[in-house]
Design an enzyme around this catalytic site. Structure first.
Site, PDB file in Angstrom:
ATOM      1  N   GLN A 132      37.529   8.649 -54.502  1.00 42.30           N
ATOM      2  CA  GLN A 132      36.338   8.425 -53.680  1.00 42.30           C
ATOM      3  C   GLN A 132      36.739   8.256 -52.207  1.00 42.30           C
ATOM      4  N   GLN A 171      49.605 -33.222 -52.988  1.00 39.99           N
ATOM      5  CA  GLN A 171      49.924 -32.111 -53.899  1.00 39.99           C
ATOM      6  C   GLN A 171      48.747 -31.900 -54.872  1.00 39.99           C
ATOM      7  N   GLY A 185      60.500 -24.411 -50.797  1.00 38.98           N
ATOM      8  CA  GLY A 185      61.374 -23.276 -50.489  1.00 38.98           C
ATOM      9  C   GLY A 185      61.544 -22.344 -51.670  1.00 38.98           C
ATOM     10  N   GLU A 207      37.855  -1.762 -54.346  1.00 36.45           N
ATOM     11  CA  GLU A 207      36.554  -1.940 -55.026  1.00 36.45           C
ATOM     12  C   GLU A 207      35.557  -2.628 -54.101  1.00 36.45           C
ATOM     13  N   ASP A 210      35.549  -3.917 -49.746  1.00 42.42           N
ATOM     14  CA  ASP A 210      36.069  -4.984 -48.877  1.00 42.42           C
ATOM     15  C   ASP A 210      35.204  -6.235 -49.070  1.00 42.42           C
TER      16      ASP A 210
HETATM   17  C1  LIG Z   1      40.455  -1.668 -63.975  1.00 38.40           C
HETATM   18  C2  LIG Z   1      40.921  -0.847 -62.829  1.00 38.40           C
HETATM   19  C3  LIG Z   1      42.009  -1.496 -62.062  1.00 38.40           C
HETATM   20  C4  LIG Z   1      41.599  -1.891 -60.701  1.00 38.40           C
HETATM   21  C5  LIG Z   1      42.253  -1.025 -59.700  1.00 38.40           C
HETATM   22  C6  LIG Z   1      41.360  -0.901 -58.546  1.00 38.40           C
HETATM   23  C7  LIG Z   1      41.605   0.357 -57.835  1.00 38.40           C
HETATM   24  C8  LIG Z   1      40.644   0.497 -56.745  1.00 38.40           C
HETATM   25  C9  LIG Z   1      39.692   1.406 -56.769  1.00 38.40           C
HETATM   26  C10 LIG Z   1      38.758   1.552 -55.641  1.00 38.40           C
HETATM   27  O1  LIG Z   1      38.844   0.869 -54.658  1.00 38.40           O
HETATM   28  S1  LIG Z   1      37.560   2.744 -55.804  1.00 38.40           S
HETATM   29  C11 LIG Z   1      36.661   2.775 -54.318  1.00 38.40           C
HETATM   30  C12 LIG Z   1      35.780   1.578 -54.180  1.00 38.40           C
HETATM   31  N1  LIG Z   1      34.964   1.709 -52.998  1.00 38.40           N
HETATM   32  C13 LIG Z   1      34.085   0.821 -52.671  1.00 38.40           C
HETATM   33  O2  LIG Z   1      33.929  -0.175 -53.329  1.00 38.40           O
HETATM   34  C14 LIG Z   1      33.230   1.163 -51.481  1.00 38.40           C
HETATM   35  C15 LIG Z   1      32.404   0.009 -51.010  1.00 38.40           C
HETATM   36  N2  LIG Z   1      31.104   0.479 -50.542  1.00 38.40           N
HETATM   37  C16 LIG Z   1      29.999   0.488 -51.361  1.00 38.40           C
HETATM   38  O3  LIG Z   1      30.058   0.089 -52.506  1.00 38.40           O
HETATM   39  C17 LIG Z   1      28.665   0.946 -50.853  1.00 38.40           C
HETATM   40  O4  LIG Z   1      28.649   2.082 -50.158  1.00 38.40           O
HETATM   41  C18 LIG Z   1      27.903  -0.184 -50.149  1.00 38.40           C
HETATM   42  C19 LIG Z   1      28.655  -0.768 -48.965  1.00 38.40           C
HETATM   43  C20 LIG Z   1      27.701  -1.268 -51.184  1.00 38.40           C
HETATM   44  C21 LIG Z   1      26.492   0.313 -49.744  1.00 38.40           C
HETATM   45  O5  LIG Z   1      26.473   1.000 -48.625  1.00 38.40           O
HETATM   46  P1  LIG Z   1      25.033   1.385 -47.940  1.00 38.40           P
HETATM   47  O6  LIG Z   1      24.484   0.288 -47.143  1.00 38.40           O
HETATM   48  O7  LIG Z   1      25.258   2.692 -47.300  1.00 38.40           O
HETATM   49  O8  LIG Z   1      24.102   1.485 -49.142  1.00 38.40           O
HETATM   50  P2  LIG Z   1      23.393   2.676 -49.759  1.00 38.40           P
HETATM   51  O9  LIG Z   1      24.395   3.589 -50.268  1.00 38.40           O
HETATM   52  O10 LIG Z   1      22.390   3.177 -48.760  1.00 38.40           O
HETATM   53  O11 LIG Z   1      22.596   1.956 -50.915  1.00 38.40           O
HETATM   54  C22 LIG Z   1      21.473   1.206 -50.623  1.00 38.40           C
HETATM   55  C23 LIG Z   1      20.890   0.543 -51.854  1.00 38.40           C
HETATM   56  O12 LIG Z   1      21.752   0.654 -52.973  1.00 38.40           O
HETATM   57  C24 LIG Z   1      22.123  -0.634 -53.413  1.00 38.40           C
HETATM   58  N3  LIG Z   1      23.478  -0.551 -53.951  1.00 38.40           N
HETATM   59  C25 LIG Z   1      24.602  -0.368 -53.272  1.00 38.40           C
HETATM   60  N4  LIG Z   1      25.639  -0.341 -54.123  1.00 38.40           N
HETATM   61  C26 LIG Z   1      25.137  -0.482 -55.362  1.00 38.40           C
HETATM   62  C27 LIG Z   1      25.721  -0.541 -56.652  1.00 38.40           C
HETATM   63  N5  LIG Z   1      27.044  -0.464 -56.824  1.00 38.40           N
HETATM   64  N6  LIG Z   1      24.913  -0.690 -57.699  1.00 38.40           N
HETATM   65  C28 LIG Z   1      23.574  -0.814 -57.552  1.00 38.40           C
HETATM   66  N7  LIG Z   1      22.965  -0.780 -56.337  1.00 38.40           N
HETATM   67  C29 LIG Z   1      23.750  -0.619 -55.266  1.00 38.40           C
HETATM   68  C30 LIG Z   1      22.019  -1.491 -52.198  1.00 38.40           C
HETATM   69  O13 LIG Z   1      21.873  -2.821 -52.544  1.00 38.40           O
HETATM   70  C31 LIG Z   1      20.789  -0.932 -51.559  1.00 38.40           C
HETATM   71  O14 LIG Z   1      19.664  -1.412 -52.278  1.00 38.40           O
HETATM   72  P3  LIG Z   1      18.281  -1.620 -51.539  1.00 38.40           P
HETATM   73  O15 LIG Z   1      18.529  -2.633 -50.469  1.00 38.40           O
HETATM   74  O16 LIG Z   1      17.864  -0.304 -50.997  1.00 38.40           O
HETATM   75  O17 LIG Z   1      17.384  -2.148 -52.614  1.00 38.40           O
HETATM   76  C1  LIG Z   2      45.736  -0.910 -53.358  1.00 35.88           C
HETATM   77  C2  LIG Z   2      44.502  -0.097 -53.155  1.00 35.88           C
HETATM   78  C3  LIG Z   2      44.066   0.717 -54.176  1.00 35.88           C
HETATM   79  C4  LIG Z   2      42.946   1.532 -54.003  1.00 35.88           C
HETATM   80  N1  LIG Z   2      42.564   2.381 -54.989  1.00 35.88           N
HETATM   81  C5  LIG Z   2      41.542   3.246 -54.777  1.00 35.88           C
HETATM   82  C6  LIG Z   2      41.174   4.192 -55.772  1.00 35.88           C
HETATM   83  O1  LIG Z   2      41.744   4.233 -56.860  1.00 35.88           O
HETATM   84  N2  LIG Z   2      40.180   5.044 -55.491  1.00 35.88           N
HETATM   85  C7  LIG Z   2      39.508   5.030 -54.314  1.00 35.88           C
HETATM   86  O2  LIG Z   2      38.626   5.856 -54.122  1.00 35.88           O
HETATM   87  N3  LIG Z   2      39.809   4.121 -53.356  1.00 35.88           N
HETATM   88  C8  LIG Z   2      40.811   3.240 -53.564  1.00 35.88           C
HETATM   89  N4  LIG Z   2      41.131   2.309 -52.604  1.00 35.88           N
HETATM   90  C9  LIG Z   2      40.386   2.285 -51.353  1.00 35.88           C
HETATM   91  C10 LIG Z   2      39.492   1.054 -51.221  1.00 35.88           C
HETATM   92  O3  LIG Z   2      38.410   1.134 -52.072  1.00 35.88           O
HETATM   93  C11 LIG Z   2      39.043   0.908 -49.785  1.00 35.88           C
HETATM   94  O4  LIG Z   2      40.174   0.684 -48.986  1.00 35.88           O
HETATM   95  C12 LIG Z   2      38.059  -0.229 -49.650  1.00 35.88           C
HETATM   96  O5  LIG Z   2      36.829   0.106 -50.236  1.00 35.88           O
HETATM   97  C13 LIG Z   2      37.848  -0.685 -48.206  1.00 35.88           C
HETATM   98  O6  LIG Z   2      37.405   0.353 -47.431  1.00 35.88           O
HETATM   99  P1  LIG Z   2      38.111   0.741 -46.036  1.00 35.88           P
HETATM  100  O7  LIG Z   2      39.547   0.925 -46.307  1.00 35.88           O
HETATM  101  O8  LIG Z   2      37.316   1.869 -45.513  1.00 35.88           O
HETATM  102  O9  LIG Z   2      37.933  -0.499 -45.141  1.00 35.88           O
HETATM  103  P2  LIG Z   2      37.074  -0.586 -43.809  1.00 35.88           P
HETATM  104  O10 LIG Z   2      35.635  -0.467 -44.162  1.00 35.88           O
HETATM  105  O11 LIG Z   2      37.591   0.355 -42.798  1.00 35.88           O
HETATM  106  O12 LIG Z   2      37.377  -2.081 -43.388  1.00 35.88           O
HETATM  107  C14 LIG Z   2      38.077  -2.453 -42.205  1.00 35.88           C
HETATM  108  C15 LIG Z   2      37.453  -3.757 -41.664  1.00 35.88           C
HETATM  109  O13 LIG Z   2      36.136  -3.482 -41.233  1.00 35.88           O
HETATM  110  C16 LIG Z   2      35.226  -4.425 -41.775  1.00 35.88           C
HETATM  111  N5  LIG Z   2      33.932  -3.746 -42.006  1.00 35.88           N
HETATM  112  C17 LIG Z   2      33.694  -2.486 -42.449  1.00 35.88           C
HETATM  113  N6  LIG Z   2      32.385  -2.252 -42.525  1.00 35.88           N
HETATM  114  C18 LIG Z   2      31.760  -3.357 -42.120  1.00 35.88           C
HETATM  115  C19 LIG Z   2      30.389  -3.729 -41.986  1.00 35.88           C
HETATM  116  N7  LIG Z   2      29.393  -2.904 -42.317  1.00 35.88           N
HETATM  117  N8  LIG Z   2      30.102  -4.961 -41.535  1.00 35.88           N
HETATM  118  C20 LIG Z   2      31.086  -5.834 -41.238  1.00 35.88           C
HETATM  119  N9  LIG Z   2      32.397  -5.539 -41.352  1.00 35.88           N
HETATM  120  C21 LIG Z   2      32.726  -4.316 -41.788  1.00 35.88           C
HETATM  121  C22 LIG Z   2      35.859  -4.872 -43.084  1.00 35.88           C
HETATM  122  O14 LIG Z   2      35.407  -6.182 -43.445  1.00 35.88           O
HETATM  123  C23 LIG Z   2      37.334  -4.858 -42.716  1.00 35.88           C
HETATM  124  O15 LIG Z   2      37.662  -6.096 -42.128  1.00 35.88           O
HETATM  125  C24 LIG Z   2      42.241   1.483 -52.776  1.00 35.88           C
HETATM  126  C25 LIG Z   2      42.675   0.622 -51.764  1.00 35.88           C
HETATM  127  C26 LIG Z   2      43.784  -0.168 -51.943  1.00 35.88           C
HETATM  128  C27 LIG Z   2      44.240  -1.060 -50.836  1.00 35.88           C
END
Ligand SMILES: CCCCCCC/C=C/C(=O)SCCNC(=O)CCNC(=O)[C@H](O)C(C)(C)COP(=O)(O)OP(=O)(O)OC[C@H]1O[C@@H](n2cnc3c(N)ncnc32)[C@H](O)[C@@H]1OP(=O)(O)O
Ligand SMILES: Cc1cc2nc3c(=O)[nH]c(=O)nc-3n(C[C@H](O)[C@H](O)[C@H](O)COP(=O)(O)OP(=O)(O)OC[C@H]3O[C@@H](n4cnc5c(N)ncnc54)[C@H](O)[C@@H]3O)c2cc1C
Length: 664
Positions: free
Chosen positions: A137, A330, A401, A424, A426
């Site tokens: 993603q 502690q 330490g 997942e 920030d």
């Molecule tokens: C077991 C596995 C091991 C763990 C390893 C982990 C490896 C890591 C993997 C990853 O990191 S994968 C990538 C993960 N990326 C993210 O988490 C990105 C974070 N950003 C978002 O989730 C979203 O874009 C957002 C910031 C929550 C929303 O952005 P935006 O303001 O643009 O919202 P919209 O897209 O316009 O949506 C608006 C509407 O939708 C509701 N909503 C948002 N997210 C969700 C959701 N997940 N489920 C249900 N509804 C959702 C949001 O509340 C808004 O609702 P309304 O206000 O319109 O009612």
């Molecule tokens: C170890 C690791 C594993 C990962 N694995 C996956 C994976 O498997 N698949 C995948 O797709 N992604 C993966 N990711 C990516 C991860 O999901 C993103 O890094 C994460 O969602 C944060 O997004 P960003 O890097 O764009 O941070 P940014 O959004 O650029 O954040 C930078 C700073 O800006 C601030 N910020 C951003 N937006 C706002 C806002 N609207 N308001 C206030 N502050 C804001 C944040 O709080 C943060 O302090 C992984 C990341 C890591 C570190």
């Protein structure tokens, strides 16, 4: 001295049935027996040894992870483990690997966003690991802002295919775990374009590498993004970079549960909400909350055992010095973390229930609880991972330490865990999602829509805005009703204050941006209320075992009174308590520390961790810390010879030069 239990006296002090507490911690007798059996199986298998892991250079470390993950799969097949047992085995192997993403995100994404037909085609291949997948993603330019992703998937009606393309450098996929060197396939999130129109983000199954020779397919550029924080740690994972140059995939590899593209190229939106596209994130955030209690309990187990072994100061008449666990400072740093581990365990259990409930409702086309599920998973993921990452670091400091040595297990635990605050979602970005949900709830009060579930308290807003705490003596703070009202009043008042401030702005989005820091604090208050309430609800259940419930009551009290103390500015500022009542809360907190103290070691024993899983000399079950630290130092590669490599080249000439200077 093998076999001596240096913590035996501590264990004798326990005032509760540890075996029964182990079952409470595990969630059920079944879970306990499962974890116990599988953790021992892993601990006794040399194929899963952790020896020397933090010393390996990246390439060797990574190869060793591939070996272990493959060996784990071999054992899973040989032993005919169920899905549940296999997941436990991977958990106790305790090394981040591509399999986490294959099982934890690739498969759930297909399950959640694929049609029945797509699931039938892809899941059997994935379950047998005949294909290995990841979740692609995030891009170089966008992670949090999912709608800002740039990769395109353009439908070509001539060939009935999508063309996947990376139009800019910033559209390169960047971070997905398992992508860099292992995955053959990915669920790729891209902008869906058909008939010249952009319909926003959707998931697509894309093959990346040949199933014959594992070479990237034509048009695919893929690799690892480089070394990450910490020795060993998350460097066992091949977080990857990926670019597409007009890569073609059949139309039916678009995940079509939420929307479809017909043979003619027509975009069709199903009657399910678009937010289901984000469903995999909701699922994983829920698992991350459960995992927070695993990571925090592990650090706390190490710090608690070591705090009972370690002695400093206070020897009288030649007697022993004081165990550092007996210092109030502690205890004030350690016991709230122990309480938090239990609190996160129970809120994790509840969140799992909430997730199962929302999933069942979604299957029946009931989408009413989705916003709450999103707010709860996002908020609790943020709250628990922040507290856990900070807590692991605090545990390192609690070990003085020796906590800084890799052999304490804490530096690696921290380095592996800390990205949970970012991946997942920030943690700040997620809190702002909770704040949006809260502001929407406040704005709808009085509209006739009754708040339910975790926001039901908002339905009593008039009472919560004007009530005052009736605590008169320290022990009144042990009354659940007094505590729940305090946390409800604080959360409600902070949300209402934000809503009032927001209403002063003509443009609500501008107001939201300006007030974001206050909104995030209101979200924290709401999430803490959820954790406190779920802990208290847990205590209302029938909990068997001598003294078990009493210990949980002590832990629960420590959890909420510590929060009350730490955030007393909120409670005082919103006018719910007086400074006298805040001071009484602190008196009660100290009293609870004294009650917990004799049970501390047994409360961490209840986690039932093997020494293999803890991988910490300071946290050893038998407390035999000093001889083992001494022994481990001599195993360091630097100690393989008395004279270090480089001595003759660098140090000897230096010494000689100084000798010459001295003679002059
Ligand atoms: C077991 C596995 C091991 C763990 C390893 C982990 C490896 C890591 C993997 C990853 O990191 S994968 C990538 C993960 N990326 C993210 O988490 C990105 C974070 N950003 C978002 O989730 C979203 O874009 C957002 C910031 C929550 C929303 O952005 P935006 O303001 O643009 O919202 P919209 O897209 O316009 O949506 C608006 C509407 O939708 C509701 N909503 C948002 N997210 C969700 C959701 N997940 N489920 C249900 N509804 C959702 C949001 O509340 C808004 O609702 P309304 O206000 O319109 O009612
Ligand atoms: C170890 C690791 C594993 C990962 N694995 C996956 C994976 O498997 N698949 C995948 O797709 N992604 C993966 N990711 C990516 C991860 O999901 C993103 O890094 C994460 O969602 C944060 O997004 P960003 O890097 O764009 O941070 P940014 O959004 O650029 O954040 C930078 C700073 O800006 C601030 N910020 C951003 N937006 C706002 C806002 N609207 N308001 C206030 N502050 C804001 C944040 O709080 C943060 O302090 C992984 C990341 C890591 C570190």
């Amino acid at each position: 001295m093998e076999g001596v239990d240096y913590l035996a006296d501590e264990r004798k002090k326990a005032e509760f049935d540890v075996n029964e507490m182990k079952i409470v911690w595990a969630g059920s007798r079944h879970n306990f027996e499962l974890s116990d059996r599988i953790s021992k199986l892993v601990a006794n298998d040399p194929g899963f040894s952790k020896e020397g892991r933090t010393m390996l250079p990246r390439k060797e470390l990574f190869k060793n992870t591939l070996r272990k993950a493959t060996y784990a799969w071999k054992r899973i097949i040989e032993l005919r483990l169920s899905e549940e047992e296999a997941a436990k085995l991977r958990h106790f192997v305790d090394e981040p690997a591509f399999t986490d993403l294959h099982w934890g995100m690739f498969i759930p994404a297909i399950k959640g966003q694929g049609t029945d037909e797509q699931q039938k085609k892809w899941l059997p291949l994935a379950y047998k690991m005949q294909i290995i997948g990841c979740y692609a993603q995030t891009e170089l330019g966008h992670g949090s802002n999912v709608q800002g992703l740039e990769t395109t998937a353009t439908f070509d009606p001539q060939t009935d295919e999508f063309v996947i393309h990376s139009p800019t450098l910033t559209s390169s996929k960047w971070w997905p775990g398992g992508l860099g060197k292992v995955s053959t396939h990915a669920v790729v999130y891209a902008r869906l374009i058909t008939n010249g129109k952009d319909y926003g983000i959707n998931g697509f199954i894309v093959q990346l590498r040949s199933l014959e020779d594992h070479k990237p397919l034509p048009g695919v550029t893929v690799g690892d993004i480089g070394l990450k924080f910490g020795n060993g740690a998350y460097n066992t994972m091949d977080n990857g970079v990926l670019r597409f140059d007009h890569v073609r995939i059949p139309r039916d590899q678009m995940l079509m549960r939420v929307s479809q593209v017909t043979r003619e190229g027509k975009y069709v939106q199903s009657d399910v909400p678009r937010q289901l596209l984000y469903g995999t994130m909701v699922y994983v955030r829920q698992t991350i909350v459960s995992d927070a209690s695993n990571a925090l309990s592990r650090a706390v187990c190490i710090a608690t055992r070591y705090s009972a072994v370690r002695r400093q100061f206070g020897s009288q008449n030649g007697g022993q010095e004081i165990q550092v666990i007996d210092y109030k400072t502690q205890q004030n740093r350690l016991f709230p973390l122990l309480a938090s581990a239990y609190a996160f365990r129970f809120v994790g259990e509840w969140l799992k229930w909430l997730y199962t409930d929302v999933t069942q409702r979604l299957q029946a086309n009931d989408f009413s609880t989705l916003p709450e599920a999103h707010a709860c998973t996002a908020g609790l993921k943020s709250l628990t991972t922040t507290a856990t990452a900070d807590g692991i670091e605090e545990c390192r400091k609690l070990c003085g330490g020796h906590g800084y040595l890799c052999s304490s297990g804490l530096p690696e635990l921290f380095a592996v865990y800390v990205p949970a605050c970012t991946y997942e979602g920030d943690n700040t970005v997620l809190l702002l999602q909770v704040a949006r949900f809260l502001m929407k709830t406040v704005s709808q009060l009085g509209s006739g829509k009754k708040p339910v579930g975790t926001i039901a308290y908002m339905g009593r807003i008039e009472h919560l805005m004007q009530c005052r705490s009736d605590v008169k003596q320290a022990k009144d703070w042990l009354k659940p009703s007094a505590v729940v009202e305090a946390f409800e009043a604080r959360a409600a008042r902070m949300s209402v204050a934000c809503a009032q401030n927001l209403s002063k702005f003509d443009n609500p989005e501008e107001g939201f941006a300006e007030l974001a820091a206050d909104l995030a604090e209101a979200a924290v208050a709401h999430c803490q209320l959820i954790v406190v309430s779920k802990f208290i609800e847990k205590l209302q259940q029938d909990i068997p075992g001598e003294g078990v419930k009493q210990q949980l009551e002590v832990l629960c009290g420590i959890y909420y009174l510590f929060l009350l103390h730490k955030h007393q500015g909120d409670f005082l500022g919103t006018g719910y308590i007086t400074s006298k009542q805040a001071s009484l809360a602190n008196d009660q907190l100290r009293a609870l520390y004294s009650q917990l103290r004799p049970n501390a070691i047994s409360l961490v024993d209840a986690f039932n961790y093997t020494d293999h899983f803890l991988d910490s000399i300071l946290g050893r079950y038998d407390g035999n810390v000093y001889p083992k630290l001494y022994e481990a130092a001599w195993k360091d590669p630097l100690n393989q010879s008395d004279i270090a490599d480089g001595f003759h080249e660098y140090i000897r000439p230096l010494l000689k030069q100084q000798l010459r200077t001295a003679r002059l």
